[in-house]
Design a protein around this motif. Sequence first.
Motif, PDB file in Angstrom:
ATOM      1  N   ALA B  76       0.979  -1.317  -0.004  1.00 48.05           N
ATOM      2  CA  ALA B  76      -0.079   0.050  -0.179  1.00 48.05           C
ATOM      3  C   ALA B  76       0.949   1.219  -0.112  1.00 48.05           C
ATOM      4  N   ASP B  77       1.953   1.142   0.658  1.00 49.93           N
ATOM      5  CA  ASP B  77       2.778   2.347   0.818  1.00 49.93           C
ATOM      6  C   ASP B  77       3.734   2.339  -0.311  1.00 49.93           C
ATOM      7  N   ALA B  78       3.720   1.448  -1.491  1.00 48.75           N
ATOM      8  CA  ALA B  78       4.811   1.568  -2.315  1.00 48.75           C
ATOM      9  C   ALA B  78       4.939   3.049  -3.098  1.00 48.75           C
ATOM     10  N   CYS B  79       3.666   3.595  -3.304  1.00 51.22           N
ATOM     11  CA  CYS B  79       3.703   4.623  -4.127  1.00 51.22           C
ATOM     12  C   CYS B  79       2.337   5.490  -3.902  1.00 51.22           C
ATOM     13  N   TYR B  80       2.407   6.708  -4.371  1.00 53.72           N
ATOM     14  CA  TYR B  80       1.216   7.699  -3.737  1.00 53.72           C
ATOM     15  C   TYR B  80       0.875   8.216  -5.144  1.00 53.72           C
ATOM     16  N   VAL B  92     -11.708  19.104  -5.997  1.00 50.15           N
ATOM     17  CA  VAL B  92     -11.527  18.061  -4.708  1.00 50.15           C
ATOM     18  C   VAL B  92     -10.138  17.483  -5.110  1.00 50.15           C
ATOM     19  N   GLY B  93      -9.290  17.556  -4.140  1.00 49.03           N
ATOM     20  CA  GLY B  93      -8.021  16.899  -4.151  1.00 49.03           C
ATOM     21  C   GLY B  93      -7.918  16.000  -3.336  1.00 49.03           C
ATOM     22  N   VAL B  94      -7.210  14.824  -3.589  1.00 50.78           N
ATOM     23  CA  VAL B  94      -6.755  13.806  -2.830  1.00 50.78           C
ATOM     24  C   VAL B  94      -5.364  13.100  -2.977  1.00 50.78           C
ATOM     25  N   VAL B  95      -4.731  12.547  -1.952  1.00 50.76           N
ATOM     26  CA  VAL B  95      -3.555  11.842  -2.269  1.00 50.76           C
ATOM     27  C   VAL B  95      -3.990  10.333  -1.828  1.00 50.76           C
ATOM     28  N   VAL B  96      -3.528   9.439  -2.594  1.00 44.73           N
ATOM     29  CA  VAL B  96      -4.266   8.136  -2.622  1.00 44.73           C
ATOM     30  C   VAL B  96      -2.933   7.088  -2.600  1.00 44.73           C
ATOM     31  N   ASP B  97      -3.075   6.506  -1.689  1.00 46.64           N
ATOM     32  CA  ASP B  97      -2.027   5.286  -1.693  1.00 46.64           C
ATOM     33  C   ASP B  97      -2.252   4.099  -2.783  1.00 46.64           C
ATOM     34  N   LYS B 140       8.149   8.951  -3.783  1.00 48.24           N
ATOM     35  CA  LYS B 140       7.163   7.983  -3.939  1.00 48.24           C
ATOM     36  C   LYS B 140       5.878   8.375  -4.586  1.00 48.24           C
ATOM     37  N   VAL B 141       5.840   9.922  -4.826  1.00 45.55           N
ATOM     38  CA  VAL B 141       4.797  10.662  -5.611  1.00 45.55           C
ATOM     39  C   VAL B 141       4.775  10.167  -7.056  1.00 45.55           C
ATOM     40  N   LEU B 142       3.840   9.574  -7.520  1.00 38.33           N
ATOM     41  CA  LEU B 142       4.138   9.142  -9.180  1.00 38.33           C
ATOM     42  C   LEU B 142       3.850  10.332 -10.231  1.00 38.33           C
ATOM     43  N   LEU B 387      -1.504   5.984 -12.168  1.00 33.47           N
ATOM     44  CA  LEU B 387      -0.980   4.741 -12.119  1.00 33.47           C
ATOM     45  C   LEU B 387      -1.234   3.827 -13.301  1.00 33.47           C
ATOM     46  N   ARG B 388      -2.381   4.010 -13.976  1.00 32.53           N
ATOM     47  CA  ARG B 388      -2.724   3.364 -15.014  1.00 32.53           C
ATOM     48  C   ARG B 388      -1.851   3.675 -16.457  1.00 32.53           C
TER      49      ARG B 388
END
Lengths: 403, 403
Positions: B76-80, B92-97, B140-142, B387-388
């Motif tokens: 889960a914490d590999a990247c964000y 709306v803004g989000v940071v997602v793991d 770690k933030v892609l 990520l996709r």
Amino acid sequence: MRSFGADTRLPTLAVVLDIIRERGAVSRVELADATGLTQATMTHAVRKLTALGLVHEVGTAPANRGTPRRLIGIRADACYMVGVQLDQFAAVGVVVDLAGRVVVRHDMPGSGKRPIAEVVADLAGQVRSMLDEAAVPREKVLGLGLATYGPQDREAGVVITPHPTPEWLRYPLAETLAAATGLPVALENDATAAGLGVQTQGGSGSNFAVVFMSGGIGGGVILDGHPYRGVTSNGVELGHISVDALGEECPCGNRGCLDPIAGPRPVVERALENPALAARLGLGADTLTDFNLIGRAAREGNAEAAALIADSAQRLAIATVSLVNMFDVGRVVLAGHAFTESGPAYRDVLQVVLNRRVFMRHVHTVEVELAGDVAQATAVGGAAVVLRNLLESPNPELRTAVS
Amino acid sequence: MRSFGADTRLPTLAVVLDIIRERGAVSRVELADATGLTQATMTHAVRKLTALGLVHEVGTAPANRGTPRRLIGIRADACYMVGVQLDQFAAVGVVVDLAGRVVVRHDMPGSGKRPIAEVVADLAGQVRSMLDEAAVPREKVLGLGLATYGPQDREAGVVITPHPTPEWLRYPLAETLAAATGLPVALENDATAAGLGVQTQGGSGSNFAVVFMSGGIGGGVILDGHPYRGVTSNGVELGHISVDALGEECPCGNRGCLDPIAGPRPVVERALENPALAARLGLGADTLTDFNLIGRAAREGNAEAAALIADSAQRLAIATVSLVNMFDVGRVVLAGHAFTESGPAYRDVLQVVLNRRVFMRHVHTVEVELAGDVAQATAVGGAAVVLRNLLESPNPELRTAVS
């Protein structure tokens, strides 16, 4: 319903065979370039198609360096497929070879409201007589693709509609026709088949929508050479897009559908409300025949007929804008018997309207064209379905070894 | 335009990662079953995902015979990933793991009609502050996925519309935001992003349509876990499906479009024509705020407000029937800020109308549901796009080695 995984196995063989057919003679390197597949995948696909007897080496071409490239070509006479398009007002049967050429064609009466048993028996007789005329070995005939309207359950081989008579609803159509012809029978949506037929005969690329009009209006979408199917192959129902959200209820259940407002039937009904026009054009046969008479009169300058066609074309054009706004394609192809006379008029209206109104027109253009043979494309696509089903099966084998 | 071959290379990694995330811990055999991919392909995919540091072995499960199966789980914490949804009225803004969990969320003002430079600078500031709050290592933030309206050129990272002000047309939106945040920025259609967000957070399966409503109406389709894209990702424009073929011209170019007839703006305009109602509800802010006030009043029993919502819902429902008739999906998910108050009312109307009117209703049912968090799904989907895009690239690599 299709499972999650069904579409993650790509119909590589069908794609590769399509390209070989289109280009006539092609090297493995060109095939890999054209498909984006790896050399290894391509080598495997060509080997499989060769083992099936569908392609063979047809020569060599000089390479930039090293040994000449071996060219692969289709074995046009490796196998044959029968395609039949059927609706209430018209039917067409074809025997097609592997190169996509029509070997025999029969134009036949539609189902009308006759008992199904009679319709199926007649079709089977026509199929037998087409195969006799084609004079191809029966063991080389892969099967029969029946393209007709929907909704339908392709896997069960039944239509799920009580039209044109209640007897049609869930009648074992594919099974009965298979028993009567001795051929495997695949059911297909007519508009989707038209798209496959257009593609088989080349010229419209691999991304386009089909506007199909025969007794009614249908739609199909071909993307990257494959039919858009959704979860049950019952999508792209252009005739049942609502163009009047609070309009009259359609027999399909929806309100204000395009087909009962702008399809051949309402155009003919409006013409029949004008007895002088109806008499002058000789109307009074079936919907499709009458519609084509109106289309011919419009083409020859009859203002009343032209107004009826123009009104239908305007509404169809706006719905086609919606279709393009949904599927984001760059080309629209018109097919079906109802475009026999008025195809150019519809094409021109659609082109003007799409140029002005498509949502993504500043991103790309959308071209409108008529299928090369509007009355035949669907039957040819029916034949193409037989081959695709075979090649998309997990472990394709021809019914009998092809010599 | 996408090339013929683009879609013949399947995004296997994205599919496999989705399933691992959904199931928590899964064996290679289960993965092969769930995807229809071969064991060899699956082994290759898991190896690649492991090398990228995205998954790891999380334990073993007893097998029917032989050695226990090794279970694969997400790191889960590999990247964000950062996701931002933006329109004129809300953002709306989000940071997602990597597990799809929202680590930080900021609700922000929409663009309004402010100068773009100011909008982008504000967004960038919010992104920096979200990343500070999330306290994740920057390496770690892609990247950042910006979900907004269309038409758009995803590759160029620009919207091709002069809304809300002419300055937006072809403004280098992705590029400017990338420069301001130091993150790669991917543009995505908001409704498509909503679909990816719903999927990321599970529960709606892998085949469904999205009805998106915020400042306007949009649509998206997820098929076999992948967004439907057409040739330029500008399809599924539900708001610009014509529901009145000869109706008024819409700014998009088409006639009688759904959005200007049934979207939040016309609902608010109708409410404002009734000064007593407008005063009672405290209308007069922006379209989205007013629309949600009307929705709340309707929910609380105000008959006039309820009539406005019901009329909009009826028309939206008929257009959604058309959407389903086009794409043949078995599920419709509602997402977007405009469903904050009136989501259940729209859901109920759509369900009743779809049950009665969908073309293929005798083939399969169509379920309507609300996204778990209607205001957040799109931003989560923006993050999923990052990520996709990475996993769908020909040779995926993380920006920096993941420890």
